[in-house]
Write an enzyme that holds these catalytic residues in place. Sequence first.
Site, PDB file in Angstrom:
ATOM      1  N   CYS A  48      25.840  -8.603  13.843  1.00 14.78           N
ATOM      2  CA  CYS A  48      26.168  -7.181  14.006  1.00 14.78           C
ATOM      3  C   CYS A  48      26.186  -6.867  15.504  1.00 14.78           C
ATOM      4  O   CYS A  48      25.313  -7.358  16.240  1.00 14.78           O
ATOM      5  CB  CYS A  48      25.115  -6.320  13.309  1.00 14.78           C
ATOM      6  SG  CYS A  48      25.316  -4.554  13.606  1.00 14.78           S
ATOM      7  N   THR A  49      27.157  -6.069  15.907  1.00 17.74           N
ATOM      8  CA  THR A  49      27.305  -5.734  17.332  1.00 17.74           C
ATOM      9  C   THR A  49      26.026  -5.164  17.952  1.00 17.74           C
ATOM     10  O   THR A  49      25.745  -5.390  19.121  1.00 17.74           O
ATOM     11  CB  THR A  49      28.400  -4.664  17.503  1.00 17.74           C
ATOM     12  OG1 THR A  49      28.219  -3.666  16.496  1.00 17.74           O
ATOM     13  CG2 THR A  49      29.776  -5.261  17.432  1.00 17.74           C
ATOM     14  N   HIS A  50      25.275  -4.394  17.145  1.00 14.56           N
ATOM     15  CA  HIS A  50      24.124  -3.681  17.701  1.00 14.56           C
ATOM     16  C   HIS A  50      22.871  -4.547  17.896  1.00 14.56           C
ATOM     17  O   HIS A  50      22.015  -4.219  18.703  1.00 14.56           O
ATOM     18  CB  HIS A  50      23.721  -2.538  16.754  1.00 14.56           C
ATOM     19  CG  HIS A  50      24.691  -1.410  16.707  1.00 14.56           C
ATOM     20  ND1 HIS A  50      26.027  -1.584  16.450  1.00 14.56           N
ATOM     21  CD2 HIS A  50      24.504  -0.072  16.881  1.00 14.56           C
ATOM     22  CE1 HIS A  50      26.627  -0.402  16.458  1.00 14.56           C
ATOM     23  NE2 HIS A  50      25.732   0.532  16.720  1.00 14.56           N
ATOM     24  N   TYR A 106      31.051   1.448   9.867  1.00 15.02           N
ATOM     25  CA  TYR A 106      31.853   0.785   8.841  1.00 15.02           C
ATOM     26  C   TYR A 106      30.934   0.055   7.836  1.00 15.02           C
ATOM     27  O   TYR A 106      31.376  -0.329   6.765  1.00 15.02           O
ATOM     28  CB  TYR A 106      32.750  -0.288   9.467  1.00 15.02           C
ATOM     29  CG  TYR A 106      34.000   0.196  10.166  1.00 15.02           C
ATOM     30  CD1 TYR A 106      34.228   1.530  10.472  1.00 15.02           C
ATOM     31  CD2 TYR A 106      34.986  -0.724  10.540  1.00 15.02           C
ATOM     32  CE1 TYR A 106      35.380   1.934  11.125  1.00 15.02           C
ATOM     33  CE2 TYR A 106      36.139  -0.329  11.180  1.00 15.02           C
ATOM     34  CZ  TYR A 106      36.336   0.995  11.482  1.00 15.02           C
ATOM     35  OH  TYR A 106      37.489   1.378  12.133  1.00 15.02           O
ATOM     36  N   GLY A 107      29.687  -0.149   8.263  1.00 21.20           N
ATOM     37  CA  GLY A 107      28.763  -1.067   7.583  1.00 21.20           C
ATOM     38  C   GLY A 107      28.533  -0.899   6.101  1.00 21.20           C
ATOM     39  O   GLY A 107      28.157  -1.851   5.430  1.00 21.20           O
ATOM     40  N   GLU A 164      20.970   3.278  17.368  1.00 15.67           N
ATOM     41  CA  GLU A 164      21.781   4.373  17.919  1.00 15.67           C
ATOM     42  C   GLU A 164      20.914   5.561  18.325  1.00 15.67           C
ATOM     43  O   GLU A 164      21.263   6.313  19.226  1.00 15.67           O
ATOM     44  CB  GLU A 164      22.853   4.791  16.909  1.00 15.67           C
ATOM     45  CG  GLU A 164      23.845   3.663  16.754  1.00 15.67           C
ATOM     46  CD  GLU A 164      25.158   4.052  16.127  1.00 15.67           C
ATOM     47  OE1 GLU A 164      25.201   5.094  15.452  1.00 15.67           O
ATOM     48  OE2 GLU A 164      26.123   3.295  16.300  1.00 15.67           O
ATOM     49  N   CYS A 185      33.630  -6.188  16.040  1.00 18.54           N
ATOM     50  CA  CYS A 185      32.884  -5.685  14.888  1.00 18.54           C
ATOM     51  C   CYS A 185      32.740  -6.765  13.811  1.00 18.54           C
ATOM     52  O   CYS A 185      33.747  -7.282  13.304  1.00 18.54           O
ATOM     53  CB  CYS A 185      33.630  -4.483  14.307  1.00 18.54           C
ATOM     54  SG  CYS A 185      32.817  -3.759  12.897  1.00 18.54           S
ATOM     55  N   ASN A 186      31.499  -7.098  13.466  1.00 21.94           N
ATOM     56  CA  ASN A 186      31.254  -8.112  12.441  1.00 21.94           C
ATOM     57  C   ASN A 186      31.745  -7.648  11.079  1.00 21.94           C
ATOM     58  O   ASN A 186      32.295  -8.416  10.305  1.00 21.94           O
ATOM     59  CB  ASN A 186      29.752  -8.409  12.342  1.00 21.94           C
ATOM     60  CG  ASN A 186      29.264  -9.243  13.492  1.00 21.94           C
ATOM     61  OD1 ASN A 186      29.056 -10.426  13.362  1.00 21.94           O
ATOM     62  ND2 ASN A 186      29.097  -8.634  14.646  1.00 21.94           N
ATOM     63  N   THR A 187      31.517  -6.371  10.788  1.00 26.61           N
ATOM     64  CA  THR A 187      31.896  -5.850   9.477  1.00 26.61           C
ATOM     65  C   THR A 187      33.414  -5.949   9.288  1.00 26.61           C
ATOM     66  O   THR A 187      33.897  -6.419   8.260  1.00 26.61           O
ATOM     67  CB  THR A 187      31.421  -4.389   9.339  1.00 26.61           C
ATOM     68  OG1 THR A 187      30.021  -4.346   9.589  1.00 26.61           O
ATOM     69  CG2 THR A 187      31.702  -3.843   7.963  1.00 26.61           C
ATOM     70  N   ASP A 232      36.031  -2.230  18.057  1.00 24.44           N
ATOM     71  CA  ASP A 232      34.789  -2.132  17.283  1.00 24.44           C
ATOM     72  C   ASP A 232      34.821  -0.844  16.461  1.00 24.44           C
ATOM     73  O   ASP A 232      35.569   0.087  16.770  1.00 24.44           O
ATOM     74  CB  ASP A 232      33.566  -2.145  18.210  1.00 24.44           C
ATOM     75  CG  ASP A 232      32.260  -2.104  17.408  1.00 24.44           C
ATOM     76  OD1 ASP A 232      32.177  -2.829  16.394  1.00 24.44           O
ATOM     77  OD2 ASP A 232      31.361  -1.330  17.756  1.00 24.44           O
ATOM     78  N   SER A 233      33.959  -0.804  15.463  1.00 29.06           N
ATOM     79  CA  SER A 233      33.855   0.403  14.640  1.00 29.06           C
ATOM     80  C   SER A 233      33.283   1.571  15.460  1.00 29.06           C
ATOM     81  O   SER A 233      33.435   2.721  15.083  1.00 29.06           O
ATOM     82  CB  SER A 233      32.943   0.124  13.453  1.00 29.06           C
ATOM     83  OG  SER A 233      31.669  -0.276  13.928  1.00 29.06           O
TER      84      SER A 233
HETATM   85  N1  DGL Z   1      30.026  -2.774  14.457  1.00 29.23           N
HETATM   86  C1  DGL Z   1      29.359  -2.992  13.196  1.00 29.23           C
HETATM   87  C2  DGL Z   1      29.126  -4.474  12.988  1.00 29.23           C
HETATM   88  O1  DGL Z   1      29.144  -5.273  13.908  1.00 29.23           O
HETATM   89  C3  DGL Z   1      28.039  -2.246  13.127  1.00 29.23           C
HETATM   90  C4  DGL Z   1      28.184  -0.742  13.045  1.00 29.23           C
HETATM   91  C5  DGL Z   1      28.893  -0.287  11.798  1.00 29.23           C
HETATM   92  O2  DGL Z   1      28.314  -0.381  10.700  1.00 29.23           O
HETATM   93  O3  DGL Z   1      30.025   0.143  11.918  1.00 29.23           O
HETATM   94  O4  DGL Z   1      28.946  -4.893  11.868  1.00 29.23           O
END
Ligand code: DGL
Length: 283
Positions: free
Chosen positions: A201-203, A38-39, A169, A69-71, A6-7
């Site tokens: 998104c992971t969060h 990373y978003g 966060e 990580c979705n991004t 993940d990012s």
């Molecule tokens: N992990 C990123 C996602 O799932 C979210 C956090 C980021 O922007 O890096 O898109």
Amino acid sequence: MIGIFDSGIGGLTVVKEVLRQLPEYQFLYLGDTARTPYGNRSQDLIYQFMVGIVDYLFKAGCELIIVACNTASAQALRKIQQEWLPKHYPSATAVAGQANSGQRPSKRVLGVIRPVAEEAVKLSRSGRIGVVGTRSTINSGAYRREIEQLNPEIKVFQQACPLLVPLIEEGWLKRPETIKILRYYLRSLKQQKIDTLILGCTHYPILFKEFQQISGRQVKVLDSAKIIVEKLVDYLKRHPEIESKLTKGKQHRYLVTDLTDKFQENAQNWLGQKIKLEKISLD
Ligand code: DGL
């Protein structure tokens, strides 16, 4: 070993499900906390980051990597799977120069977009699906592409929610400001009368209840982490040649590229158990 990338530490929402659904498998988590988030980054940069991380995890003994990580999944996974992987980790038969070896690489990298898109298409009755994610994920159009490929009749409505990752966060989960912002982001999707919502998104699963409450009962909010791991369980059943290479055991490690007290605190809160983050350097 299974690698989970993940990012940052948001990918622990996926780890939580791996621990629940695949408790016997050993995994190595890597959160790129030095370069998170990373978003809002460009596709080129995310690809470069991802190459370094995927290579690190393979060299550390992972056979299969889940890009939580979705991004990163949205922006770079396809190129990694189609170009980088067959070149750097070709199958044994391809190395031996055998004809008809196919282009299957010896190791695998799987993302989160396809499995969740499949589930959304299966569940949606009205054919109107909403997607929320970082700006980068939404701009990539990755969810829309996957859904339309599965069923071109389905209408996809997207909403970038760039304020949510920093709020989560900061631990502002119950604050009125967060609820207000969430209402604002969901307004246009509700107006479009979606019946299924993808938390891309992971969060966001950390605010799952709030998403469901604000979306209303007529909208099914998908639990992405649960779906991703269910599909992984199924994948391992269908691919015994990969499954048999995975090590079992509970000596999981949680690597990060930068370590602060806040990362440590959030990691434990989100995973719901005590863990030790270890700082590593990618070079
Ligand atoms: N992990 C990123 C996602 O799932 C979210 C956090 C980021 O922007 O890096 O898109």
